[in-house]
Design a protein around this motif. Structure first.
Motif, PDB file in Angstrom:
ATOM      1  N   GLY A  12       0.830  -1.193   0.000  1.00 33.40           N
ATOM      2  CA  GLY A  12       0.000   0.000   0.000  1.00 33.40           C
ATOM      3  C   GLY A  12       0.861   1.238   0.000  1.00 33.40           C
ATOM      4  N   GLU A  13       0.206   2.352   0.330  1.00 37.91           N
ATOM      5  CA  GLU A  13       0.952   3.605   0.396  1.00 37.91           C
ATOM      6  C   GLU A  13       1.001   4.090   1.835  1.00 37.91           C
ATOM      7  OE1 GLU A  13      -0.819   7.178  -1.321  1.00 37.91           O
ATOM      8  OE2 GLU A  13      -2.726   6.139  -1.407  1.00 37.91           O
ATOM      9  N   THR A  14       2.111   4.727   2.173  1.00 39.89           N
ATOM     10  CA  THR A  14       2.282   5.258   3.519  1.00 39.89           C
ATOM     11  C   THR A  14       1.725   6.666   3.566  1.00 39.89           C
ATOM     12  OG1 THR A  14       4.292   3.942   3.753  1.00 39.89           O
ATOM     13  CG2 THR A  14       3.954   5.684   5.364  1.00 39.89           C
ATOM     14  N   VAL A  15       0.873   6.917   4.557  1.00 33.47           N
ATOM     15  CA  VAL A  15       0.217   8.212   4.710  1.00 33.47           C
ATOM     16  C   VAL A  15       0.286   8.659   6.161  1.00 33.47           C
ATOM     17  CG1 VAL A  15      -1.396   7.888   2.758  1.00 33.47           C
ATOM     18  CG2 VAL A  15      -2.043   7.115   5.053  1.00 33.47           C
ATOM     19  N   ILE A  16       0.085   9.957   6.349  1.00 34.04           N
ATOM     20  CA  ILE A  16      -0.097  10.523   7.682  1.00 34.04           C
ATOM     21  C   ILE A  16      -1.583  10.853   7.791  1.00 34.04           C
ATOM     22  CG2 ILE A  16       0.481  12.408   9.272  1.00 34.04           C
ATOM     23  CD1 ILE A  16       2.866  10.551   8.667  1.00 34.04           C
ATOM     24  N   VAL A  17      -2.214  10.371   8.831  1.00 38.09           N
ATOM     25  CA  VAL A  17      -3.650  10.595   9.038  1.00 38.09           C
ATOM     26  C   VAL A  17      -3.807  11.381  10.323  1.00 38.09           C
ATOM     27  CG1 VAL A  17      -5.903   9.507   9.354  1.00 38.09           C
ATOM     28  CG2 VAL A  17      -4.198   8.433   7.863  1.00 38.09           C
ATOM     29  N   THR A  18      -4.470  12.537  10.237  1.00 37.07           N
ATOM     30  CA  THR A  18      -4.731  13.355  11.420  1.00 37.07           C
ATOM     31  C   THR A  18      -6.235  13.499  11.603  1.00 37.07           C
ATOM     32  OG1 THR A  18      -4.529  15.371  10.107  1.00 37.07           O
ATOM     33  CG2 THR A  18      -2.565  14.646  11.281  1.00 37.07           C
ATOM     34  N   ALA A  19      -6.619  13.843  12.816  1.00 35.79           N
ATOM     35  CA  ALA A  19      -8.037  13.962  13.130  1.00 35.79           C
ATOM     36  C   ALA A  19      -8.306  15.211  13.945  1.00 35.79           C
ATOM     37  CB  ALA A  19      -8.514  12.739  13.897  1.00 35.79           C
ATOM     38  N   THR A  20      -9.426  15.857  13.635  1.00 41.37           N
ATOM     39  CA  THR A  20      -9.854  17.023  14.405  1.00 41.37           C
ATOM     40  C   THR A  20     -11.226  16.794  15.033  1.00 41.37           C
ATOM     41  OG1 THR A  20     -10.799  18.036  12.429  1.00 41.37           O
ATOM     42  CG2 THR A  20      -8.543  18.667  12.997  1.00 41.37           C
ATOM     43  N   GLY A  21     -11.849  15.679  14.751  1.00 41.99           N
ATOM     44  CA  GLY A  21     -13.190  15.401  15.268  1.00 41.99           C
ATOM     45  C   GLY A  21     -13.159  14.356  16.361  1.00 41.99           C
ATOM     46  N   LEU A  22     -14.294  13.681  16.507  1.00 37.97           N
ATOM     47  CA  LEU A  22     -14.429  12.673  17.550  1.00 37.97           C
ATOM     48  C   LEU A  22     -13.751  11.360  17.186  1.00 37.97           C
ATOM     49  CD1 LEU A  22     -18.176  13.262  18.537  1.00 37.97           C
ATOM     50  CD2 LEU A  22     -16.126  14.069  19.714  1.00 37.97           C
ATOM     51  N   LEU A  23     -13.644  11.056  15.911  1.00 37.02           N
ATOM     52  CA  LEU A  23     -13.034   9.814  15.449  1.00 37.02           C
ATOM     53  C   LEU A  23     -11.510   9.914  15.567  1.00 37.02           C
ATOM     54  CD1 LEU A  23     -13.527   7.051  14.089  1.00 37.02           C
ATOM     55  CD2 LEU A  23     -13.400   8.233  11.880  1.00 37.02           C
ATOM     56  N   SER A  24     -10.896   8.907  16.172  1.00 38.77           N
ATOM     57  CA  SER A  24      -9.436   8.933  16.296  1.00 38.77           C
ATOM     58  C   SER A  24      -8.820   8.514  14.972  1.00 38.77           C
ATOM     59  CB  SER A  24      -8.972   8.000  17.413  1.00 38.77           C
ATOM     60  OG  SER A  24      -8.986   6.653  16.983  1.00 38.77           O
ATOM     61  N   VAL A  49      -0.154   2.516   6.697  1.00 39.75           N
ATOM     62  CA  VAL A  49      -0.131   2.000   5.336  1.00 39.75           C
ATOM     63  C   VAL A  49      -1.560   1.621   4.979  1.00 39.75           C
ATOM     64  CG1 VAL A  49       0.705   0.169   3.813  1.00 39.75           C
ATOM     65  CG2 VAL A  49       2.225   1.154   5.532  1.00 39.75           C
ATOM     66  N   ILE A  50      -2.041   2.183   3.860  1.00 41.50           N
ATOM     67  CA  ILE A  50      -3.392   1.884   3.391  1.00 41.50           C
ATOM     68  C   ILE A  50      -3.344   1.555   1.907  1.00 41.50           C
ATOM     69  CG2 ILE A  50      -4.542   3.343   5.110  1.00 41.50           C
ATOM     70  CD1 ILE A  50      -4.981   5.421   2.863  1.00 41.50           C
ATOM     71  N   SER A  51      -4.384   0.909   1.444  1.00 41.57           N
ATOM     72  CA  SER A  51      -4.525   0.656   0.018  1.00 41.57           C
ATOM     73  C   SER A  51      -4.802   1.982  -0.674  1.00 41.57           C
ATOM     74  CB  SER A  51      -5.693  -0.298  -0.217  1.00 41.57           C
ATOM     75  OG  SER A  51      -6.071  -0.297  -1.573  1.00 41.57           O
ATOM     76  N   PRO A  52      -4.139   2.259  -1.790  1.00 35.27           N
ATOM     77  CA  PRO A  52      -4.402   3.529  -2.500  1.00 35.27           C
ATOM     78  C   PRO A  52      -5.876   3.711  -2.861  1.00 35.27           C
ATOM     79  CG  PRO A  52      -2.445   2.469  -3.391  1.00 35.27           C
ATOM     80  CD  PRO A  52      -3.076   1.489  -2.435  1.00 35.27           C
ATOM     81  N   ALA A  53      -6.581   2.629  -3.106  1.00 34.15           N
ATOM     82  CA  ALA A  53      -8.002   2.714  -3.448  1.00 34.15           C
ATOM     83  C   ALA A  53      -8.854   3.174  -2.267  1.00 34.15           C
ATOM     84  CB  ALA A  53      -8.499   1.360  -3.944  1.00 34.15           C
ATOM     85  N   LEU A  54      -8.352   2.985  -1.046  1.00 35.94           N
ATOM     86  CA  LEU A  54      -9.116   3.359   0.146  1.00 35.94           C
ATOM     87  C   LEU A  54      -8.814   4.768   0.654  1.00 35.94           C
ATOM     88  CD1 LEU A  54      -9.068  -0.003   2.106  1.00 35.94           C
ATOM     89  CD2 LEU A  54     -10.950   1.009   0.811  1.00 35.94           C
ATOM     90  N   GLU A  55      -7.826   5.440   0.054  1.00 33.32           N
ATOM     91  CA  GLU A  55      -7.495   6.796   0.500  1.00 33.32           C
ATOM     92  C   GLU A  55      -8.698   7.738   0.432  1.00 33.32           C
ATOM     93  OE1 GLU A  55      -4.477  10.526  -0.345  1.00 33.32           O
ATOM     94  OE2 GLU A  55      -3.921   8.540  -1.076  1.00 33.32           O
ATOM     95  N   PRO A  56      -9.471   7.757  -0.674  1.00 35.50           N
ATOM     96  CA  PRO A  56     -10.647   8.651  -0.708  1.00 35.50           C
ATOM     97  C   PRO A  56     -11.700   8.293   0.332  1.00 35.50           C
ATOM     98  CG  PRO A  56     -10.128   7.827  -2.914  1.00 35.50           C
ATOM     99  CD  PRO A  56      -9.251   7.083  -1.945  1.00 35.50           C
ATOM    100  N   VAL A  57     -11.842   7.007   0.628  1.00 37.81           N
ATOM    101  CA  VAL A  57     -12.804   6.570   1.643  1.00 37.81           C
ATOM    102  C   VAL A  57     -12.376   7.084   3.014  1.00 37.81           C
ATOM    103  CG1 VAL A  57     -13.807   4.547   2.805  1.00 37.81           C
ATOM    104  CG2 VAL A  57     -13.422   4.522   0.309  1.00 37.81           C
ATOM    105  N   LEU A  58     -11.102   6.935   3.316  1.00 40.27           N
ATOM    106  CA  LEU A  58     -10.563   7.403   4.595  1.00 40.27           C
ATOM    107  C   LEU A  58     -10.672   8.919   4.711  1.00 40.27           C
ATOM    108  CD1 LEU A  58      -9.092   6.642   7.241  1.00 40.27           C
ATOM    109  CD2 LEU A  58      -6.945   6.749   5.964  1.00 40.27           C
ATOM    110  N   ALA A  59     -10.296   9.618   3.644  1.00 36.26           N
ATOM    111  CA  ALA A  59     -10.320  11.085   3.657  1.00 36.26           C
ATOM    112  C   ALA A  59     -11.735  11.637   3.758  1.00 36.26           C
ATOM    113  CB  ALA A  59      -9.631  11.625   2.408  1.00 36.26           C
ATOM    114  N   ALA A  60     -12.742  10.857   3.373  1.00 35.14           N
ATOM    115  CA  ALA A  60     -14.131  11.317   3.428  1.00 35.14           C
ATOM    116  C   ALA A  60     -14.732  11.215   4.825  1.00 35.14           C
ATOM    117  CB  ALA A  60     -14.981  10.520   2.433  1.00 35.14           C
ATOM    118  N   LEU A  61     -14.051  10.561   5.741  1.00 37.94           N
ATOM    119  CA  LEU A  61     -14.572  10.439   7.103  1.00 37.94           C
ATOM    120  C   LEU A  61     -14.532  11.808   7.788  1.00 37.94           C
ATOM    121  CD1 LEU A  61     -12.839   7.092   8.167  1.00 37.94           C
ATOM    122  CD2 LEU A  61     -15.247   7.436   7.559  1.00 37.94           C
TER     123      LEU A  61
END
Length: 90
Positions: A12-24, A49-61
């Motif tokens: 997959g691809e390595t990403v940095i995921v940050t959160a500002t809401g209730l979801l960690s 590490v996430i699948s590149p296909a799931l990046e838009p799904v993750l970013a939409a949360l």
């Protein structure tokens, strides 16, 4: 993060995921089937590490931001020509 499997960068691809809401960010990554690599408490984020296909799904949360984890380098900067004097108005 004991018990969390480490994924290799080839799956997959390595990403940095940050959160500002209730979801960690960790819960968000695990929720889309990603693997956690490092947790950054100071910025409420994780390296994952996430699948590149799931990046838009993750970013939409709600409250989740996904940023590619890329290497950066600093180019040479000119040397200082002397002290910098700040002007203040009284």
């Amino acid at each position: 993060m004991a018990g969390v499997p480490q994924a290799s960068a080839s799956t997959g691809e390595t990403v940095i995921v940050t959160a500002t809401g209730l979801l960690s960010p960790a819960a968000a990554v695990l929720g889309v089937g990603g693997a956690l690599l490092t947790q950054f408490h100071l910025i409420n984020g994780v390296e994952a590490v996430i699948s590149p296909a799931l990046e838009p799904v993750l970013a939409a949360l709600p409250g989740i931001t996904v940023t590619p984890d890329v290497s950066v380098s600093v180019q040479d900067t000119p040397e200082s020509t002397g002290p910098i004097h700040l002007l203040t108005h009284s």
